[in-house]
Each structure stands twice: as C-alpha cells, then as structure tokens.
Design a protein around this motif. Structure first.
Motif, PDB file in Angstrom:
ATOM      1  N   ALA A 104      14.470   6.939  10.925  1.00 51.69           N
ATOM      2  CA  ALA A 104      13.349   7.351  10.059  1.00 51.69           C
ATOM      3  C   ALA A 104      12.038   7.195  10.816  1.00 51.69           C
ATOM      4  O   ALA A 104      11.846   6.230  11.553  1.00 51.69           O
ATOM      5  N   MET A 105      11.159   8.170  10.599  1.00 49.44           N
ATOM      6  CA  MET A 105       9.831   8.109  11.216  1.00 49.44           C
ATOM      7  C   MET A 105       8.779   8.316  10.137  1.00 49.44           C
ATOM      8  O   MET A 105       8.887   9.227   9.315  1.00 49.44           O
ATOM      9  N   ILE A 106       7.762   7.453  10.143  1.00 48.84           N
ATOM     10  CA  ILE A 106       6.638   7.597   9.217  1.00 48.84           C
ATOM     11  C   ILE A 106       5.392   7.841  10.061  1.00 48.84           C
ATOM     12  O   ILE A 106       5.096   7.065  10.982  1.00 48.84           O
ATOM     13  N   VAL A 107       4.685   8.922   9.782  1.00 47.65           N
ATOM     14  CA  VAL A 107       3.480   9.260  10.550  1.00 47.65           C
ATOM     15  C   VAL A 107       2.258   9.050   9.665  1.00 47.65           C
ATOM     16  O   VAL A 107       2.242   9.457   8.495  1.00 47.65           O
ATOM     17  N   ALA A 108       1.229   8.396  10.214  1.00 46.47           N
ATOM     18  CA  ALA A 108      -0.015   8.149   9.472  1.00 46.47           C
ATOM     19  C   ALA A 108      -1.199   8.556  10.352  1.00 46.47           C
ATOM     20  O   ALA A 108      -1.117   8.453  11.572  1.00 46.47           O
ATOM     21  N   PRO A 109      -2.305   9.026   9.756  1.00 44.41           N
ATOM     22  CA  PRO A 109      -3.416   9.524  10.577  1.00 44.41           C
ATOM     23  C   PRO A 109      -4.250   8.427  11.255  1.00 44.41           C
ATOM     24  O   PRO A 109      -4.940   8.696  12.224  1.00 44.41           O
ATOM     25  N   SER A 110      -4.195   7.185  10.747  1.00 42.06           N
ATOM     26  CA  SER A 110      -5.048   6.148  11.346  1.00 42.06           C
ATOM     27  C   SER A 110      -4.242   4.911  11.697  1.00 42.06           C
ATOM     28  O   SER A 110      -3.174   4.664  11.150  1.00 42.06           O
ATOM     29  N   GLN A 111      -4.795   4.124  12.631  1.00 37.83           N
ATOM     30  CA  GLN A 111      -4.122   2.891  13.041  1.00 37.83           C
ATOM     31  C   GLN A 111      -3.997   1.929  11.864  1.00 37.83           C
ATOM     32  O   GLN A 111      -2.964   1.299  11.674  1.00 37.83           O
ATOM     33  N   GLU A 112      -5.096   1.830  11.068  1.00 40.31           N
ATOM     34  CA  GLU A 112      -5.067   0.881   9.942  1.00 40.31           C
ATOM     35  C   GLU A 112      -3.944   1.203   8.972  1.00 40.31           C
ATOM     36  O   GLU A 112      -3.212   0.322   8.554  1.00 40.31           O
ATOM     37  N   LEU A 113      -3.840   2.495   8.618  1.00 38.78           N
ATOM     38  CA  LEU A 113      -2.818   2.864   7.639  1.00 38.78           C
ATOM     39  C   LEU A 113      -1.432   2.574   8.198  1.00 38.78           C
ATOM     40  O   LEU A 113      -0.574   2.032   7.506  1.00 38.78           O
ATOM     41  N   SER A 114      -1.204   2.895   9.478  1.00 40.49           N
ATOM     42  CA  SER A 114       0.137   2.636  10.027  1.00 40.49           C
ATOM     43  C   SER A 114       0.420   1.132  10.054  1.00 40.49           C
ATOM     44  O   SER A 114       1.542   0.694   9.795  1.00 40.49           O
ATOM     45  N   MET A 115      -0.615   0.315  10.319  1.00 43.18           N
ATOM     46  CA  MET A 115      -0.409  -1.132  10.304  1.00 43.18           C
ATOM     47  C   MET A 115      -0.046  -1.627   8.903  1.00 43.18           C
ATOM     48  O   MET A 115       0.797  -2.491   8.723  1.00 43.18           O
ATOM     49  N   GLN A 116      -0.714  -1.048   7.892  1.00 41.34           N
ATOM     50  CA  GLN A 116      -0.411  -1.449   6.505  1.00 41.34           C
ATOM     51  C   GLN A 116       1.023  -1.076   6.126  1.00 41.34           C
ATOM     52  O   GLN A 116       1.717  -1.835   5.449  1.00 41.34           O
ATOM     53  N   ILE A 117       1.459   0.119   6.564  1.00 41.08           N
ATOM     54  CA  ILE A 117       2.828   0.566   6.260  1.00 41.08           C
ATOM     55  C   ILE A 117       3.831  -0.388   6.916  1.00 41.08           C
ATOM     56  O   ILE A 117       4.816  -0.811   6.309  1.00 41.08           O
ATOM     57  N   VAL A 118       3.551  -0.753   8.180  1.00 42.14           N
ATOM     58  CA  VAL A 118       4.433  -1.675   8.903  1.00 42.14           C
ATOM     59  C   VAL A 118       4.497  -3.022   8.182  1.00 42.14           C
ATOM     60  O   VAL A 118       5.565  -3.619   8.042  1.00 42.14           O
ATOM     61  N   ASN A 119       3.349  -3.492   7.685  1.00 44.48           N
ATOM     62  CA  ASN A 119       3.345  -4.768   6.957  1.00 44.48           C
ATOM     63  C   ASN A 119       4.228  -4.713   5.716  1.00 44.48           C
ATOM     64  O   ASN A 119       4.960  -5.654   5.416  1.00 44.48           O
ATOM     65  N   VAL A 120       4.153  -3.583   4.988  1.00 47.64           N
ATOM     66  CA  VAL A 120       5.002  -3.420   3.794  1.00 47.64           C
ATOM     67  C   VAL A 120       6.478  -3.441   4.213  1.00 47.64           C
ATOM     68  O   VAL A 120       7.304  -4.152   3.629  1.00 47.64           O
ATOM     69  N   LEU A 121       6.794  -2.689   5.271  1.00 37.22           N
ATOM     70  CA  LEU A 121       8.189  -2.632   5.744  1.00 37.22           C
ATOM     71  C   LEU A 121       8.674  -4.011   6.181  1.00 37.22           C
ATOM     72  O   LEU A 121       9.801  -4.410   5.874  1.00 37.22           O
ATOM     73  N   ARG A 122       7.825  -4.746   6.900  1.00 35.12           N
ATOM     74  CA  ARG A 122       8.251  -6.075   7.392  1.00 35.12           C
ATOM     75  C   ARG A 122       8.502  -7.042   6.235  1.00 35.12           C
ATOM     76  O   ARG A 122       9.428  -7.851   6.286  1.00 35.12           O
ATOM     77  N   GLU A 123       7.662  -6.918   5.209  1.00 30.85           N
ATOM     78  CA  GLU A 123       7.837  -7.755   4.027  1.00 30.85           C
ATOM     79  C   GLU A 123       9.202  -7.499   3.384  1.00 30.85           C
ATOM     80  O   GLU A 123       9.921  -8.410   3.019  1.00 30.85           O
TER      81      GLU A 123
END
Length: 385
Positions: free
Chosen positions: A71-90
C-alpha cells in the motif's frame, strides 16, 4: 457501525481501546467500500476523520507475511505525511505491519535502507516517491492499494504529471482511492481516466457531529497595515489563530517585518527545513505563540486542536478555498471565528462569495485589545458620550 465487525479481532480491539464512541460519517461510508476493493473519490471536510477511513481498510487488507510494498499513501506536504505515519504507527504498534515514510528533505540513504526491508506500507510526498520509482528502488507494480490524500492538491499543476506517472505504473486491478476536502475538475478527470467505476462519496460540514458555532467577520484595513494589525491581534487574550496568505512572497515579507516587533507569531512555509517547521508547529501547539501564518499548501492537512480563529490575511481566490480554510475552526463542539482582513480593493470579491454563508459577516474593529462588532465611527461616537 457494522464495518467494525468485519475487521480482524486485533483491529476491533484497537478501535475499542481508542475509545471512539461512534464512527465519523466518512468512515461509515468509506470503510465498507474500501474493504470491498472499490476505487473511490471521497469529499469530506478537513478534520472529519478521513485518515482513519482509509488506514483501517489498508491494515485489514495487508498481508504482513508478504515481503513487498502493498500500500502507498501519497500526501502533498511533509507535515501531512508525518501525521499519517503517526496514525499508522499508533495503530500498528505491537503488530507485524511495517510502515516507512518517504519524504523530501529527509535523508535518502536512510530511506533506502528501510525500503530494502520491504515495508508493507509506504507514505510519501510526490517528488521523493517519483525519484525512488525512477531509480527502480520502489516498484509500483507490487502496490495493491494507492491512496491520494488531499487529492485536489496532488492533482494541481505542481504535482499533476508526477502523480499521473505514478498511477499509470501500477497494475490495472489495484485499488485507487482519492480523498479531499474539495473535489476539483482535475480530480474528476483523474477519476474518469484512471479509475475503474469509482464510488463517489460526499460528506459536508453539516453532516458532522458536534459542529461548533462559527462567526464570520471582517476588519477593514489598508493593505500596508495588515502586518501591524496581525501583530496586534496576536496579543488578544486566548487567541489561537491560523492565518492564511495567498503567496509565499507575501508571507516572507510579513515574516521579516514581524521578526523585529514583539509579535506572538510564527510562520510555516515550503522554504523551511524539517526542524524549523517542527519548531514552529510545536510553539503554536503549546501556546508559546498565538498565531501561525501559512500558505494554503504549507497548512494542508495540519491537525491542530482548538483553533479559535481562522484569519484570512488575503481574501481567498474562491468560495471553496474560503470554506476549506475556514473549516479549521469550530470543531469538536467548540465555537470559532473566521476573520478576514479586508482591503478596499477586495470588498466586491469578498461580498460576492460570502453571500453563500448561512449568516451575514459582521464588521469588527480591534478596540481595547479585543475584537468588537462595529466600525471605527461607532467607537469614536461611543468615546464622545
């Protein structure tokens, strides 16, 4: 909330532990569609639970034993991708599901090392993902699920070609999901050209539970006085404002002027490095400063609680942009205010698209360190009495 019962026990348990009373409307609609493997175009306001609406089905459908990027999730900004990663890690804590972040501005070598371990999910920004695909370090044909978060931004001119290129390199039977707060013509074109009979989902602000009362207001101000007005607004008691300017040059000019004055303000823009951005966001989140000024792109997907004011330093270019930015306040049952700093030249434009608001915007002035209804004339009259 029947979809919860379709998930594996581990994800049901995680949902229960997260303490969610109810699913958000976009989750109710999108999770069953994603579990069914359908292509989706989903429109839902900022802060309405979109991230979890695609994260849960991805976790359910991933096979952690399979050593490939699924699976790949693409986001336009670094902040948004970091937030998505945080949700996934949780959500993946204590499981075998592996996640890697692939963003520009971060160490490429370290990312390559992590990619070699074949993570199940990658989250990244278009430029870096494209670079890794070109150098054959990332294989698009292995990907079964591709999610474009803030899809309207990804399909804007800046990223459009990179994105089409990435999508076209996936297998035809992969699942393509696009989520956004606003669905633009570009998004519709992608849906028509690159998706297989997509399901269209739409949630509006009215559909969301616990919407707070939002006041729309404006202050009349000369263009040249906007920076000083912002400085004064930053000293209002209890202010936690997200301020938007339309372009980077304006933002940098304001940043320079504000640095030499006692402004409780930080800026966020694309020319800052990762550490600078984190420092700015932290100081805003923990209340050291009371206003964060950003461009639309820099603020995309930022998850900031308890924003009391959205401030349009520049009048937005469209009603969609106005509504999209304004959706950052009045969340989770709290009241909020949307304040526009209105220069004479923008009055007609502003009046035209605020006609669509449920209530008429109120004219305000800054008086005695507070925003009060009225204009400078009414205040000078009060002073005479």
């Amino acid at each position: 909330m029947n979809f919860i019962n379709e998930l594996d026990p581990i994800w049901q348990e995680k949902w229960k532990n997260a303490g969610f009373e109810q699913a958000m409307p976009i989750q109710e609609q999108m999770i069953p569609e994603m579990l069914a493997g359908n292509d989706i175009v989903a429109e839902s306001p900022t802060g309405s639970g979109k991230t979890l609406a695609y994260v849960l089905p991805i976790l359910q459908r991933i096979n952690p034993e399979k050593k490939s990027v699924q699976a790949m999730i693409v986001a336009p900004s670094q902040e948004l991708s970091m937030q998505i990663v945080n949700v996934l890690r949780e959500w993946t804590e204590g499981t075998d599901v592996t996640v890697t972040q692939l963003i520009g501005g971060a160490n490429m070598q370290r990312q390559l090392e992590k990619l070699k371990k074949k993570p199940a999910i990658v989250v990244g920004t278009p430029g870096r993902l494209s670079e890794l695909v070109k150098t054959k370090k990332l294989k698009m044909h292995e990907i079964r699920m591709l999610v474009l978060d803030e899809g309207d931004q990804l399909m804007a001119r800046e990223h459009r070609n990179l994105m089409k290129d990435l999508i076209e390199k996936t297998q035809h039977d992969r699942q393509l999901v696009l989520v956004s707060a606003t669905i633009t013509e570009e998004v519709e074109l992608v849906a028509d050209r690159l998706m297989n009979h997509p399901t269209r989902l739409r949630v509006t602000a009215e559909d969301l539970p616990m919407q707070g009362k939002v006041t729309h207001s404006f202050i009349k101000v000369d263009e040249r006085d906007k920076t000083d007005l912002l400085r004064r607004i930053s000293h209002i008691e209890g202010m936690k404002g997200l301020a938007f300017v339309n372009n980077l040059d304006q933002l940098l000019m304001k940043e320079n002027k504000l640095k030499f004055r006692d402004a409780k303000i930080v800026t966020l823009h694309s020319e800052m490095n990762k550490d600078q951005r984190k420092k700015a966001l932290d100081s805003f989140r923990n209340g050291e400063v009371s206003i964060l000024i950003a461009t639309e792109v820099a603020a995309r997907g930022l998850d900031i609680d308890a924003v009391t004011h959205v401030i349009h330093v520049d009048v937005p270019q469209s009603v969609e942009q106005y509504m999209h930015r304004s959706g950052r306040t009045g969340r989770a049952g709290a009241d909020g205010e949307v304040l526009t700093l209105l220069a004479y030249a923008d009055e007609r434009h502003y009046k035209k698209f605020t006609k669509e608001l449920p209530s008429k915007p109120v004219q305000k002035i800054l008086h005695g360190g507070q925003l009060v209804a009225g204009n400078s004339k009414t205040v000078s009259e009060k002073g005479k009495k």
